[in-house]
Design a protein around this motif. Structure first.
Motif, PDB file in Angstrom:
ATOM      1  N   MET A   1      14.148  10.389   6.286  1.00 56.58           N
ATOM      2  CA  MET A   1      13.823   9.305   7.217  1.00 56.58           C
ATOM      3  C   MET A   1      13.565   9.853   8.618  1.00 56.58           C
ATOM      4  O   MET A   1      12.593   9.446   9.286  1.00 56.58           O
ATOM      5  N   ASN A   2      14.404  10.787   9.064  1.00 58.26           N
ATOM      6  CA  ASN A   2      14.228  11.323  10.422  1.00 58.26           C
ATOM      7  C   ASN A   2      12.905  12.072  10.569  1.00 58.26           C
ATOM      8  O   ASN A   2      12.279  12.028  11.633  1.00 58.26           O
ATOM      9  N   ARG A   3      12.486  12.741   9.488  1.00 58.47           N
ATOM     10  CA  ARG A   3      11.176  13.412   9.531  1.00 58.47           C
ATOM     11  C   ARG A   3      10.073  12.380   9.734  1.00 58.47           C
ATOM     12  O   ARG A   3       9.152  12.574  10.524  1.00 58.47           O
ATOM     13  N   ALA A   4      10.179  11.272   9.027  1.00 63.37           N
ATOM     14  CA  ALA A   4       9.157  10.217   9.148  1.00 63.37           C
ATOM     15  C   ALA A   4       9.202   9.581  10.536  1.00 63.37           C
ATOM     16  O   ALA A   4       8.156   9.297  11.140  1.00 63.37           O
ATOM     17  N   ILE A   5      10.401   9.371  11.065  1.00 64.02           N
ATOM     18  CA  ILE A   5      10.550   8.770  12.406  1.00 64.02           C
ATOM     19  C   ILE A   5       9.919   9.684  13.456  1.00 64.02           C
ATOM     20  O   ILE A   5       9.211   9.226  14.364  1.00 64.02           O
ATOM     21  N   ALA A   6      10.156  10.992  13.321  1.00 60.34           N
ATOM     22  CA  ALA A   6       9.590  11.945  14.284  1.00 60.34           C
ATOM     23  C   ALA A   6       8.073  12.025  14.137  1.00 60.34           C
ATOM     24  O   ALA A   6       7.334  11.972  15.133  1.00 60.34           O
ATOM     25  N   ALA A   7       7.594  12.108  12.904  1.00 62.04           N
ATOM     26  CA  ALA A   7       6.151  12.268  12.676  1.00 62.04           C
ATOM     27  C   ALA A   7       5.367  11.062  13.189  1.00 62.04           C
ATOM     28  O   ALA A   7       4.205  11.182  13.569  1.00 62.04           O
ATOM     29  N   ASN A   8       6.008   9.895  13.186  1.00 63.58           N
ATOM     30  CA  ASN A   8       5.321   8.662  13.595  1.00 63.58           C
ATOM     31  C   ASN A   8       5.720   8.203  14.989  1.00 63.58           C
ATOM     32  O   ASN A   8       5.348   7.099  15.395  1.00 63.58           O
ATOM     33  N   ASN A   9       6.519   9.023  15.684  1.00 67.05           N
ATOM     34  CA  ASN A   9       6.963   8.684  17.044  1.00 67.05           C
ATOM     35  C   ASN A   9       7.560   7.265  17.086  1.00 67.05           C
ATOM     36  O   ASN A   9       7.308   6.497  18.013  1.00 67.05           O
ATOM     37  N   LEU A  10       8.332   6.954  16.060  1.00 69.14           N
ATOM     38  CA  LEU A  10       8.902   5.602  15.956  1.00 69.14           C
ATOM     39  C   LEU A  10      10.140   5.478  16.852  1.00 69.14           C
ATOM     40  O   LEU A  10      11.020   6.333  16.823  1.00 69.14           O
ATOM     41  N   HIS A  11      10.169   4.405  17.643  1.00 72.76           N
ATOM     42  CA  HIS A  11      11.335   4.127  18.488  1.00 72.76           C
ATOM     43  C   HIS A  11      12.054   2.884  17.978  1.00 72.76           C
ATOM     44  O   HIS A  11      11.430   1.816  17.856  1.00 72.76           O
ATOM     45  N   PRO A  12      13.357   2.995  17.679  1.00 67.92           N
ATOM     46  CA  PRO A  12      14.113   1.818  17.229  1.00 67.92           C
ATOM     47  C   PRO A  12      14.091   0.707  18.290  1.00 67.92           C
ATOM     48  O   PRO A  12      13.930   0.987  19.487  1.00 67.92           O
ATOM     49  N   VAL A  13      14.254  -0.525  17.852  1.00 66.80           N
ATOM     50  CA  VAL A  13      14.274  -1.660  18.784  1.00 66.80           C
ATOM     51  C   VAL A  13      15.709  -1.870  19.276  1.00 66.80           C
ATOM     52  O   VAL A  13      16.549  -2.421  18.565  1.00 66.80           O
ATOM     53  N   VAL A  14      15.971  -1.375  20.492  1.00 68.52           N
ATOM     54  CA  VAL A  14      17.304  -1.570  21.101  1.00 68.52           C
ATOM     55  C   VAL A  14      17.197  -2.777  22.027  1.00 68.52           C
ATOM     56  O   VAL A  14      16.513  -2.736  23.046  1.00 68.52           O
ATOM     57  N   ASP A  15      17.862  -3.836  21.658  1.00 70.15           N
ATOM     58  CA  ASP A  15      17.769  -5.086  22.418  1.00 70.15           C
ATOM     59  C   ASP A  15      18.535  -4.976  23.732  1.00 70.15           C
ATOM     60  O   ASP A  15      18.056  -5.403  24.776  1.00 70.15           O
ATOM     61  N   ARG A  16      19.727  -4.390  23.654  1.00 69.03           N
ATOM     62  CA  ARG A  16      20.570  -4.339  24.847  1.00 69.03           C
ATOM     63  C   ARG A  16      21.614  -3.233  24.694  1.00 69.03           C
ATOM     64  O   ARG A  16      22.128  -3.027  23.594  1.00 69.03           O
ATOM     65  N   THR A  17      21.915  -2.549  25.795  1.00 66.68           N
ATOM     66  CA  THR A  17      22.962  -1.519  25.801  1.00 66.68           C
ATOM     67  C   THR A  17      24.082  -1.976  26.723  1.00 66.68           C
ATOM     68  O   THR A  17      23.840  -2.290  27.891  1.00 66.68           O
ATOM     69  N   PHE A  18      25.301  -2.010  26.187  1.00 64.88           N
ATOM     70  CA  PHE A  18      26.479  -2.433  26.962  1.00 64.88           C
ATOM     71  C   PHE A  18      27.258  -1.205  27.417  1.00 64.88           C
ATOM     72  O   PHE A  18      27.321  -0.213  26.690  1.00 64.88           O
TER      73      PHE A  18
END
Ligand SMILES: NC(=O)c1ccc[n+]([C@@H]2O[C@H](COP(=O)([O-])OP(=O)(O)OC[C@H]3O[C@@H](n4cnc5c(N)ncnc54)[C@H](OP(=O)(O)O)[C@@H]3O)[C@@H](O)[C@H]2O)c1
Length: 336
Positions: free
Chosen positions: A294-311
């Motif tokens: 999965m991490n290889r695919a995330i890196a290859a596609n420059n995918l950024h997770p959707v972080v709604d909010r950081t506390f």
């Protein structure tokens, strides 16, 4: 070091900030200076005592976190001090088929989790953070992302042209949306909110259905797929949504059984599974080997997770209450 513990008895009011000794790594272990932890619906279940009598207290909650290696024990060659790492959800599940022992190793359940400044981990159960991701983004990967990955690409074979139906706009569902788009699939999303549906379309969903104003959403899915039905349904509702999913999955399609947000048990139209040759597959997160893919695919596609909010760390209980409210879109993170 500071940590949050569920202490005394279960319940959100009993998640307290405590001072604990700094962990020391034994052979094969590492200490991770946590930088971020992400919240999953499961954390609420654990905190409220939903894991049953085998769950003992005190317990550090949360399974998903990322940080830097602060110390390594004897014999560790896999990582070194200063490396950016993310931990596995189930440290004993490195590869191969799932077993009860692997499931029981899940962090923040029967063993301590990651809502702490320093966490002891097995060196084998940490992975490098993809270089383009921040710590808050990386902290979202171990459970929600890997579950969606497993459902779409290990248990099923999503490809260009496939139609994927994702229920809601929580952590698992938005990763499923992003991964399905990455693979060239078409995505239909359901949500309780038109505003969230609009945001899901910005992420690439081709259609959105409000399941509050359109309770028969399965009929809409059929219309949107010219009567054929969706190839894959990411089922996070459980008993309350399953029969509707059955009614709108295509013949021979798959329902990945992931969550029970709308009920754990109920009547199932078993004949629909049989006569329409539907595949129903329970999904439990995934292994380290799947995480690496999965991490290889995330890196290859420059995918950024959707972080709604950081506390901030001190506001972790408020973050948990925010998760409980269901107001979030994607992931909630605590910076540590
Ligand atoms: N099997 C596994 O390995 C695994 C792994 C991760 C999670 N899970 C399970 O999967 C579920 C989702 O987890 P999560 O962490 O992604 O949760 P989450 O981030 O808290 O997502 C919750 C969202 O689900 C949607 N939802 C709630 N009831 C719904 C319904 N009746 N129909 C459609 N959507 C509904 C809502 O979206 P809207 O606000 O858009 O309506 C809500 O915001 C939970 O039951 C969790 O325990 C299982």
């Amino acid at each position: 070091m500071k940590a949050f513990q569920i202490a005394g008895s279960f319940g959100l009011d009993n998640v307290k900030l405590v001072e604990l000794p700094e962990p020391q790594p034994g052979p094969g272990q590492v200490v991770v200076r946590m930088r971020a932890a992400s919240l999953n619906y499961r954390d609420l279940v654990v905190i409220k005592g939903g894991y049953g009598p085998r769950q003992t207290l005190p317990r550090i909650p949360l399974s998903d976190g990322a940080g830097e290696i602060a110390a390594v024990g004897a014999g560790v060659t896999r990582v070194k001090v200063g490396d950016r790492v993310v931990g596995c959800f189930a440290p004993a599940w490195l590869e191969g088929p799932i077993t009860q022992e692997k499931v029981d190793s899940a962090l923040g359940g029967f063993v301590d989790g990651v809502l702490a400044e320093s966490v002891l981990m097995n060196a084998e159960s940490v992975l490098p953070v993809p270089a383009h991701l921040t710590f808050p983004e990386a902290a979202t990967l171990p459970c929600a992302a890997l579950t969606a990955w497993n459902a779409l690409f290990v248990a099923d074979h999503i490809c260009p042209g496939t139609t994927v139906l994702v229920q809601g706009t929580g952590g698992v569902s938005l990763f499923a949306l992003q991964f399905a788009r990455m693979a060239g699939a078409r995505v239909i999303v359901t949500s309780s909110s038109d505003h969230k549906l609009a945001r899901a379309k910005e992420l690439g969903a081709s259609a959105g259905i409000n399941y509050k104003t359109t309770p028969d959403w399965e009929k809409e899915v059929r219309k949107l797929t010219e009567g054929r039905g969706a190839d894959h349904v990411v089922e996070v509702g459980g008993a309350g949504t399953f029969n509707r999913s059955l009614a709108c999955v295509r013949m021979g399609g798959m329902i990945s059984m992931i969550g029970v947000l709308a009920g754990a048990s109920g009547e199932v139209r078993t004949t629909q599974i049989l006569f329409r040759a539907v595949r129903v597959q329970g999904i439990f997160v995934g292994s380290r080997a799947m995480f690496e893919d999965m991490n290889r695919a995330i890196a290859a596609n420059n995918l950024h997770p959707v972080v709604d909010r950081t506390f901030p760390f001190a506001e972790a209980p408020a973050a948990l209450r925010h998760l409980e409210s269901g107001a979030h879109f994607g992931k909630l993170v605590v910076a540590i």
